[in-house]
Design a protein around this motif. Structure first.
Motif, PDB file in Angstrom:
ATOM      1  N   CYS A 166      36.216  35.999  40.844  1.00 58.26           N
ATOM      2  CA  CYS A 166      36.878  35.192  40.242  1.00 58.26           C
ATOM      3  C   CYS A 166      38.249  34.335  40.966  1.00 58.26           C
ATOM      4  O   CYS A 166      38.299  34.836  42.110  1.00 58.26           O
ATOM      5  CB  CYS A 166      37.436  34.679  38.943  1.00 58.26           C
ATOM      6  SG  CYS A 166      38.379  35.633  38.113  1.00 58.26           S
ATOM      7  N   ARG A 171      41.100  34.258  40.393  1.00 56.23           N
ATOM      8  CA  ARG A 171      42.077  34.929  40.087  1.00 56.23           C
ATOM      9  C   ARG A 171      42.515  36.416  40.792  1.00 56.23           C
ATOM     10  O   ARG A 171      43.237  37.089  40.659  1.00 56.23           O
ATOM     11  CB  ARG A 171      43.012  35.240  38.864  1.00 56.23           C
ATOM     12  CG  ARG A 171      43.192  34.023  38.162  1.00 56.23           C
ATOM     13  CD  ARG A 171      44.087  34.404  36.316  1.00 56.23           C
ATOM     14  NE  ARG A 171      44.945  34.890  36.839  1.00 56.23           N
ATOM     15  CZ  ARG A 171      45.980  35.749  35.177  1.00 56.23           C
ATOM     16  NH1 ARG A 171      45.477  34.838  34.405  1.00 56.23           N
ATOM     17  NH2 ARG A 171      47.174  35.813  35.221  1.00 56.23           N
ATOM     18  N   CYS A 172      41.128  36.213  40.827  1.00 53.18           N
ATOM     19  CA  CYS A 172      41.040  38.442  41.940  1.00 53.18           C
ATOM     20  C   CYS A 172      41.674  37.585  43.120  1.00 53.18           C
ATOM     21  O   CYS A 172      42.069  38.400  43.590  1.00 53.18           O
ATOM     22  CB  CYS A 172      39.590  38.507  41.812  1.00 53.18           C
ATOM     23  SG  CYS A 172      38.744  39.315  40.266  1.00 53.18           S
ATOM     24  N   CYS A 227      41.808  42.624  37.770  1.00 55.52           N
ATOM     25  CA  CYS A 227      42.099  41.326  37.997  1.00 55.52           C
ATOM     26  C   CYS A 227      42.065  40.928  35.744  1.00 55.52           C
ATOM     27  O   CYS A 227      41.336  41.333  35.138  1.00 55.52           O
ATOM     28  CB  CYS A 227      40.845  40.184  38.327  1.00 55.52           C
ATOM     29  SG  CYS A 227      40.471  39.025  37.637  1.00 55.52           S
ATOM     30  N   CYS A 247      38.717  38.060  34.688  1.00 58.96           N
ATOM     31  CA  CYS A 247      37.277  38.824  34.864  1.00 58.96           C
ATOM     32  C   CYS A 247      37.202  39.612  34.678  1.00 58.96           C
ATOM     33  O   CYS A 247      36.182  40.579  34.173  1.00 58.96           O
ATOM     34  CB  CYS A 247      36.568  38.353  36.047  1.00 58.96           C
ATOM     35  SG  CYS A 247      36.811  39.276  37.920  1.00 58.96           S
TER      36      CYS A 247
HETATM   37 ZN   LIG Z   1      38.335  37.491  38.610  1.00 56.84          ZN
END
Ligand SMILES: [Zn+2]
Length: 346
Positions: free
Chosen positions: A171, A173-174, A248, A251
């Motif tokens: 995602c 934010r990863c 993360c 997710c």
């Molecule tokens: Zn993520």
């Protein structure tokens, strides 16, 4: 719908083997929520509506200014003169382009109280916004609901895009754990932005949307794509192996910090615009006629059904019926709050 029932206007797309009649049918049945109707957003909306995506919800908080016309392809000088919100002006233009699809304009600021409702019924969520706060909010909502979304961003002559398929790809934010600090990334005002790079990035995003709607996940872009049209750079950054490898918060730990209000502000300095948006926490409905009467002695006021404008102390106020205002001439959030309280109230 048999192949015969697919309107002739889509024939060139139907002939493209990657889509074919089945793909086209799925586009016609597809529902997309597009967050932001500025540079990327107008190019995206144009591409989707022409391709026959059946339902498009356009969400934007802003109104049109002359300096938008260089890259925001759905708007013209008449729209600037008419003081129309972007979502409304875009919807009018899109309906002229294709009367066979449904376009739903929503003039609002996307925040944690409304984002889930805006995307819940969509098959795909598209990022046409210009700020990270909204993107992290969309990322939270998409991961929470398990919906695909396509990120895009442009500045200067470069831009980047990635497709997020929750559970199957990393995602946002990863890849970018935190938003750049204010002043760290350039803004469209400081670095400018070229129209062509916007078209390149939005075209990638639109094609990803076709693949997602048509069920062609085998063809999805699973890299972070970076393009600089001035420096002649095309880069694909492999990110697929980040899934499950980075801890993360969104997710992996399923902590939706933006959705739950741990991050994010209510009053926002707008990306490089020397303007601040002051939003109203409680839902309200302003009476423009009454407000105009109060302001008459202080300023020249004009309004229509969608917004009210006036200039006071050298600041330009644009007020929306939900009580939200964009105050131009300052990037100081506290100053903007004071001005809001002075002229519009609490
Ligand atoms: Zn993520």
């Amino acid at each position: 719908m048999s192949t015969r029932d697919i309107p002739e206007r889509y024939s060139r797309q139907v002939r493209f083997p990657g889509l074919g009649p089945d793909g086209q049918r799925r586009l016609l049945e597809g529902k997309v929520t597009l967050i932001g109707c500025g540079a990327l957003g107008t190019v995206l909306a144009n591409a989707l509506v022409r391709a026959g995506v059946g339902f498009l919800r356009l969400v934007d908080r802003d109104f049109i200014e002359t300096n938008n016309l260089q890259r925001q392809i759905l708007f013209d000088e008449q729209d600037v003169a008419s003081n129309l919100p972007k979502a409304e002006a875009a919807a009018r233009k899109l309906r002229l382009i294709n009367s066979g699809v449904t376009v739903e304009p929503v003039v609002t600021d996307v925040d944690r109280t409304n984002v889930l409702d805006l995307v819940r019924d969509a098959d795909v969520i598209l990022d046409g916004s210009d700020n990270f706060e909204v993107r992290y909010l969309v990322n939270d909502a998409a991961v929470k609901l398990g919906k695909p979304w396509v990120y895009g961003g442009c500045i200067g002559s470069h831009g980047q895009t990635m497709t997020i398929l929750p559970g199957q790809t990393p995602c946002l934010r990863c890849v970018f754990e935190a938003a750049p600090a204010p002043g760290e990334a350039g803004t469209c005002e400081t670095a400018g932005v070229l129209g062509p790079v916007v078209n390149v990035i939005a075209s990638y995003q639109a094609t990803e949307t076709f693949k997602l709607l048509a069920g062609r996940l085998d063809r999805l872009n699973r890299d972070l794509v970076y393009v600089d049209v001035w420096e002649n750079v095309n880069r694909r950054i492999k990110i697929a192996n980040l899934l499950g490898k980075v801890d993360c918060p969104c997710c992996q730990r399923r902590r939706f910090e933006w959705l739950e209000g741990e991050h994010g502000s209510h009053t926002t300095s707008l990306c490089g615009r020397n303007a601040v948006q002051v939003a109203h926490r409680s839902a309200t409905r302003l009476n423009f006629e009454e407000l105009a009467r109060h302001l008459e002695a202080l300023a020249e006021v004009s309004y229509n059904r969608f917004l009210l404008k006036f200039v006071a102390e050298g600041f330009e106020f644009t007020v929306f019926p939900d009580g939200r205002a964009i105050i131009k001439g300052t990037s100081d959030v506290d100053r903007a709050r004071t001005l809001y309280a002075r002229y519009i109230g609490h």
